[in-house]
Design a protein around this motif. Structure first.
Motif, PDB file in Angstrom:
ATOM      1  N   HIS A 106      -8.011 -11.020  -2.849  1.00 14.65           N
ATOM      2  CA  HIS A 106      -8.549  -9.731  -2.408  1.00 14.65           C
ATOM      3  C   HIS A 106      -8.568  -9.644  -0.883  1.00 14.65           C
ATOM      4  CE1 HIS A 106     -10.790  -6.020  -2.611  1.00 14.65           C
ATOM      5  NE2 HIS A 106     -11.683  -6.506  -1.786  1.00 14.65           N
ATOM      6  N   PHE A 107      -8.156  -8.470  -0.362  1.00 18.49           N
ATOM      7  CA  PHE A 107      -8.118  -8.253   1.077  1.00 18.49           C
ATOM      8  C   PHE A 107      -9.073  -7.123   1.446  1.00 18.49           C
ATOM      9  CE2 PHE A 107      -4.432 -10.734   0.341  1.00 18.49           C
ATOM     10  CZ  PHE A 107      -4.192 -11.426   1.520  1.00 18.49           C
ATOM     11  N   GLU A 108     -10.128  -7.468   2.194  1.00 19.47           N
ATOM     12  CA  GLU A 108     -11.158  -6.501   2.563  1.00 19.47           C
ATOM     13  C   GLU A 108     -10.624  -5.380   3.446  1.00 19.47           C
ATOM     14  OE1 GLU A 108     -14.293  -6.008   1.737  1.00 19.47           O
ATOM     15  OE2 GLU A 108     -14.378  -7.690   0.321  1.00 19.47           O
ATOM     16  N   ASP A 109      -9.597  -5.680   4.247  1.00 20.14           N
ATOM     17  CA  ASP A 109      -9.057  -4.651   5.134  1.00 20.14           C
ATOM     18  C   ASP A 109      -7.750  -4.080   4.595  1.00 20.14           C
ATOM     19  OD1 ASP A 109      -7.675  -7.013   5.511  1.00 20.14           O
ATOM     20  OD2 ASP A 109      -7.372  -6.722   7.660  1.00 20.14           O
ATOM     21  N   GLY A 110      -7.431  -4.374   3.338  1.00 20.32           N
ATOM     22  CA  GLY A 110      -6.179  -3.905   2.758  1.00 20.32           C
ATOM     23  C   GLY A 110      -6.260  -2.483   2.248  1.00 20.32           C
ATOM     24  N   PHE A 111      -5.123  -1.809   2.229  1.00 20.25           N
ATOM     25  CA  PHE A 111      -5.027  -0.467   1.667  1.00 20.25           C
ATOM     26  C   PHE A 111      -3.796  -0.415   0.765  1.00 20.25           C
ATOM     27  CE2 PHE A 111      -2.753  -0.492   5.667  1.00 20.25           C
ATOM     28  CZ  PHE A 111      -1.569   0.194   5.407  1.00 20.25           C
ATOM     29  N   HIS A 112      -3.723   0.590  -0.085  1.00 23.50           N
ATOM     30  CA  HIS A 112      -2.644   0.662  -1.058  1.00 23.50           C
ATOM     31  C   HIS A 112      -1.285   0.747  -0.366  1.00 23.50           C
ATOM     32  CE1 HIS A 112      -1.093   1.185  -5.099  1.00 23.50           C
ATOM     33  NE2 HIS A 112      -0.215   2.025  -4.577  1.00 23.50           N
ATOM     34  N   GLY A 113      -0.377  -0.132  -0.803  1.00 24.15           N
ATOM     35  CA  GLY A 113       0.975  -0.142  -0.259  1.00 24.15           C
ATOM     36  C   GLY A 113       1.167  -1.034   0.949  1.00 24.15           C
ATOM     37  N   CYS A 114       0.085  -1.678   1.425  1.00 20.99           N
ATOM     38  CA  CYS A 114       0.167  -2.366   2.716  1.00 20.99           C
ATOM     39  C   CYS A 114       1.172  -3.513   2.736  1.00 20.99           C
ATOM     40  CB  CYS A 114      -1.211  -2.872   3.139  1.00 20.99           C
ATOM     41  SG  CYS A 114      -1.947  -4.124   2.052  1.00 20.99           S
ATOM     42  N   MET A 115       1.463  -4.143   1.605  1.00 21.56           N
ATOM     43  CA  MET A 115       2.297  -5.342   1.631  1.00 21.56           C
ATOM     44  C   MET A 115       3.737  -5.082   2.062  1.00 21.56           C
ATOM     45  SD  MET A 115       2.819  -8.337  -1.239  1.00 21.56           S
ATOM     46  CE  MET A 115       4.368  -7.714  -1.908  1.00 21.56           C
ATOM     47  N   ILE A 116       4.199  -3.850   1.930  1.00 16.88           N
ATOM     48  CA  ILE A 116       5.579  -3.567   2.347  1.00 16.88           C
ATOM     49  C   ILE A 116       5.653  -3.072   3.789  1.00 16.88           C
ATOM     50  CG2 ILE A 116       6.384  -3.122  -0.014  1.00 16.88           C
ATOM     51  CD1 ILE A 116       6.287  -0.118   0.634  1.00 16.88           C
ATOM     52  N   PHE A 117       4.495  -2.932   4.440  1.00 15.13           N
ATOM     53  CA  PHE A 117       4.484  -2.483   5.832  1.00 15.13           C
ATOM     54  C   PHE A 117       4.428  -3.690   6.759  1.00 15.13           C
ATOM     55  CE2 PHE A 117       2.234   1.459   4.043  1.00 15.13           C
ATOM     56  CZ  PHE A 117       3.448   2.116   3.864  1.00 15.13           C
ATOM     57  N   THR A 118       5.590  -4.304   6.973  1.00 14.63           N
ATOM     58  CA  THR A 118       5.630  -5.536   7.768  1.00 14.63           C
ATOM     59  C   THR A 118       6.619  -5.480   8.925  1.00 14.63           C
ATOM     60  OG1 THR A 118       7.273  -6.487   6.251  1.00 14.63           O
ATOM     61  CG2 THR A 118       4.948  -6.952   5.778  1.00 14.63           C
ATOM     62  N   SER A 119       7.314  -4.376   9.100  1.00 12.22           N
ATOM     63  CA  SER A 119       8.285  -4.287  10.190  1.00 12.22           C
ATOM     64  C   SER A 119       8.057  -2.995  10.978  1.00 12.22           C
ATOM     65  CB  SER A 119       9.716  -4.328   9.642  1.00 12.22           C
ATOM     66  OG  SER A 119       9.956  -3.250   8.750  1.00 12.22           O
ATOM     67  N   TRP A 120       8.485  -3.004  12.226  1.00 11.78           N
ATOM     68  CA  TRP A 120       8.261  -1.869  13.117  1.00 11.78           C
ATOM     69  C   TRP A 120       8.852  -0.583  12.539  1.00 11.78           C
ATOM     70  CZ3 TRP A 120      10.749   1.905  15.772  1.00 11.78           C
ATOM     71  CH2 TRP A 120      10.038   2.510  16.825  1.00 11.78           C
ATOM     72  N   PRO A 121       8.164   0.557  12.641  1.00 13.97           N
ATOM     73  CA  PRO A 121       6.909   0.793  13.363  1.00 13.97           C
ATOM     74  C   PRO A 121       5.664   0.627  12.501  1.00 13.97           C
ATOM     75  CG  PRO A 121       7.806   2.882  12.671  1.00 13.97           C
ATOM     76  CD  PRO A 121       8.778   1.828  12.181  1.00 13.97           C
ATOM     77  N   THR A 122       5.826   0.108  11.297  1.00  9.78           N
ATOM     78  CA  THR A 122       4.683  -0.072  10.398  1.00  9.78           C
ATOM     79  C   THR A 122       4.411  -1.552  10.164  1.00  9.78           C
ATOM     80  OG1 THR A 122       6.182   0.173   8.502  1.00  9.78           O
ATOM     81  CG2 THR A 122       4.980   2.141   9.216  1.00  9.78           C
ATOM     82  N   ASN A 123       4.494  -2.338  11.217  1.00  9.07           N
ATOM     83  CA  ASN A 123       4.258  -3.782  11.093  1.00  9.07           C
ATOM     84  C   ASN A 123       2.778  -4.074  11.300  1.00  9.07           C
ATOM     85  OD1 ASN A 123       4.815  -2.857  13.733  1.00  9.07           O
ATOM     86  ND2 ASN A 123       5.089  -4.954  14.476  1.00  9.07           N
ATOM     87  N   PHE A 124       1.988  -3.827  10.261  1.00  6.28           N
ATOM     88  CA  PHE A 124       0.543  -3.981  10.339  1.00  6.28           C
ATOM     89  C   PHE A 124       0.120  -5.402   9.975  1.00  6.28           C
ATOM     90  CE2 PHE A 124       1.045   0.593   9.088  1.00  6.28           C
ATOM     91  CZ  PHE A 124       0.832   1.086  10.363  1.00  6.28           C
ATOM     92  N   SER A 125      -0.916  -5.850  10.600  1.00  4.81           N
ATOM     93  CA  SER A 125      -1.413  -7.207  10.394  1.00  4.81           C
ATOM     94  C   SER A 125      -1.699  -7.486   8.925  1.00  4.81           C
ATOM     95  CB  SER A 125      -2.684  -7.426  11.223  1.00  4.81           C
ATOM     96  OG  SER A 125      -3.337  -8.621  10.845  1.00  4.81           O
ATOM     97  N   VAL A 126      -2.381  -6.557   8.250  1.00  6.25           N
ATOM     98  CA  VAL A 126      -2.733  -6.791   6.849  1.00  6.25           C
ATOM     99  C   VAL A 126      -1.491  -6.808   5.968  1.00  6.25           C
ATOM    100  CG1 VAL A 126      -3.156  -4.364   6.233  1.00  6.25           C
ATOM    101  CG2 VAL A 126      -4.362  -6.191   5.011  1.00  6.25           C
ATOM    102  N   GLY A 127      -0.451  -6.079   6.352  1.00  5.16           N
ATOM    103  CA  GLY A 127       0.793  -6.127   5.595  1.00  5.16           C
ATOM    104  C   GLY A 127       1.437  -7.493   5.681  1.00  5.16           C
ATOM    105  N   ILE A 128       1.479  -8.048   6.886  1.00  7.65           N
ATOM    106  CA  ILE A 128       2.066  -9.371   7.078  1.00  7.65           C
ATOM    107  C   ILE A 128       1.238 -10.433   6.362  1.00  7.65           C
ATOM    108  CG2 ILE A 128       2.630 -11.117   8.816  1.00  7.65           C
ATOM    109  CD1 ILE A 128       3.162  -8.712  10.741  1.00  7.65           C
ATOM    110  N   ARG A 129      -0.094 -10.327   6.450  1.00 11.29           N
ATOM    111  CA  ARG A 129      -0.954 -11.327   5.805  1.00 11.29           C
ATOM    112  C   ARG A 129      -0.871 -11.270   4.282  1.00 11.29           C
ATOM    113  NH1 ARG A 129      -5.832  -9.911   6.644  1.00 11.29           N
ATOM    114  NH2 ARG A 129      -5.606  -8.242   8.186  1.00 11.29           N
ATOM    115  N   THR A 130      -0.825 -10.071   3.712  1.00 15.34           N
ATOM    116  CA  THR A 130      -0.710  -9.975   2.258  1.00 15.34           C
ATOM    117  C   THR A 130       0.631 -10.517   1.787  1.00 15.34           C
ATOM    118  OG1 THR A 130      -0.031  -7.652   2.513  1.00 15.34           O
ATOM    119  CG2 THR A 130      -2.334  -8.069   1.909  1.00 15.34           C
TER     120      THR A 130
END
Length: 408
Positions: A372-396
């Motif tokens: 479980h990721f407290e700062d996660g949001f739906h879809g975040c795991m595919i947001f790992t490259s610019w311009p949507t390279n979010f920390s929670v995406g990379i961590r998930t």
């Protein structure tokens, strides 16, 4: 013309509303980043306008827009060989990672993309990059399934596609062709793809004719039930960007080719009210007061209507079908499932679907990892490259691939 003007005004007000909606504290930067130029919202508004004007079905229009932003042709690098082919008539994209020293056979993951059974593709940039990373980091063969989408097909055709493609892949001669170890194959998917992966896992666990069984299943913020749209996570995240409750309910109705007039009633659980006899045997399997911890239930109250709309389930019986809603499957089905990983995000209407499934699997004797990721949001795991390279995406993504590496 007046109706068209009114529609434009409504869409404009909705866009302003999205900008002004308070966002969860831990995800302010994430959501503001995603909505920075409002690409998703504007795409949805454009597709709805095209539908209203009779130019295209809104889902076809929206999927066209999504594809135009990031479709990638099959390409190969020094580390990963990528090819487009078909498995028993179902399109797939195969990612062949490098062989691991000392291991002639590779492990493999069948991956099923998300998108509400109606959107996205194995060939868009986000999923192409995810599967490439999986193939390279796991020294694995990743089979990403390009199943058919709503509105071209409806439930259960999406399930038939993923089952057919996976059964083809599991044939000894096909595994041999790709140098895959038949004892180290898993299935995985995110969101609606997680739903299809869970349905496939349940079906395969009951198939006595299947020689090669799945070793693991990994479900990423999966959507698993359509009986209760008032779980604590649905109540908490009712208007959260990316996937608000109203949109998720519409995806379900689209999946079943149902009537949009039912959506308001379903949002308040009128489709599973106490006078809907068909739903009675399934309510106990979805009792979130017993399946969720107090840290999740907090002060939320179940929404159970005494009387509702019995017509909904009569016209859309698929709502109560375990193939569509794997969370409500019989306990006897669950106990035969493989080792399971479930990733959930705090700011997601689907959070509790995953947590409840983890609890039901544990009670059935299945080994489960709930991530479980407290700062996660739906879809975040595919947001790992610019311009949507979010920390929670990379961590998930890293946490997910690490679990696969350790368990597959």
């Amino acid at each position: 013309f007046r109706r068209l003007v009114n529609l434009h005004i409504t869409l404009l007000l909705y866009r302003i509303y999205i900008y002004l909606t308070p966002l969860p504290e831990h995800t302010n930067e994430l959501f503001r980043g995603v909505l920075g130029d409002n690409t998703w919202v504007l795409s949805s508004l454009c597709s709805n306008l095209m539908h209203y004007l009779g130019l295209s079905h809104h889902l076809l229009a929206l999927n066209f827009i999504i594809g135009s932003f990031g479709k990638k042709s099959a390409w190969s690098s020094a580390q990963v060989n990528v090819t487009d082919t078909d498995f028993d008539g179902v399109e797939v994209r195969v990612f062949e990672g490098p062989a691991k020293p000392g291991e002639p056979l590779k492990r493999s993951v069948v991956y099923i993309h998300g998108g509400g059974w109606a959107l996205a593709s194995a060939k868009i940039r986000y999923y192409d990059e995810l599967c490439t990373a999986m193939a390279e980091e796991l020294n694995a063969v990743i089979v990403s399934i390009e199943y058919r989408l709503v509105p071209k097909v409806y439930f259960p055709e999406q399930i038939h596609d993923v089952v057919r493609a996976t059964k083809y892949f599991l044939q000894p001669e096909v595994l041999q062709k790709y140098s895959v170890d038949p004892g180290r194959i898993g299935v995985s998917g995110d969101s609606a793809g997680g739903n299809l992966a869970a349905a496939l896992g349940q079906q395969f666990s009951q198939d006595a004719n299947l020689k090669n069984k799945l070793k693991v299943q990994a479900l990423i913020y999966p959507v698993l039930q359509a009986l209760d749209f008032n779980t604590p996570s649905y109540q908490q995240n009712v208007n959260t960007p990316i996937l608000p409750r109203y949109v998720m309910v519409k995806y379900w109705v689209d999946y079943f080719k149902g009537n949009y007039d039912f959506v308001p009633a379903m949002i308040v659980n009128n489709h599973t009210s106490l006078d809907v006899e068909e739903a009675a045997p399934l309510r106990a399997r979805l009792n979130w007061m017993s399946l969720l911890p107090e840290s999740i239930t907090k002060n939320y109250e179940p929404v159970v209507q005494a009387t509702g709309n019995t017509r909904i389930v009569q016209e859309i019986p698929q709502l109560l079908d375990a193939r569509a809603a794997p969370l409500i499957a019989d306990q006897e089905v669950l106990q035969h499932l493989p080792k399971t990983y479930i990733l959930t995000c705090e700011h997601d209407v689907l959070r509790d679907d995953g947590i409840m499934y983890a609890k039901r699997l544990e009670r059935a004797g299945v080994e489960v990892t709930l991530d479980h990721f407290e700062d996660g949001f739906h879809g975040c795991m595919i947001f790992t490259s610019w311009p949507t390279n979010f920390s929670v995406g990379i961590r998930t993504r890293n946490s997910y691939i690490k679990w696969l590496d350790q368990n597959l």
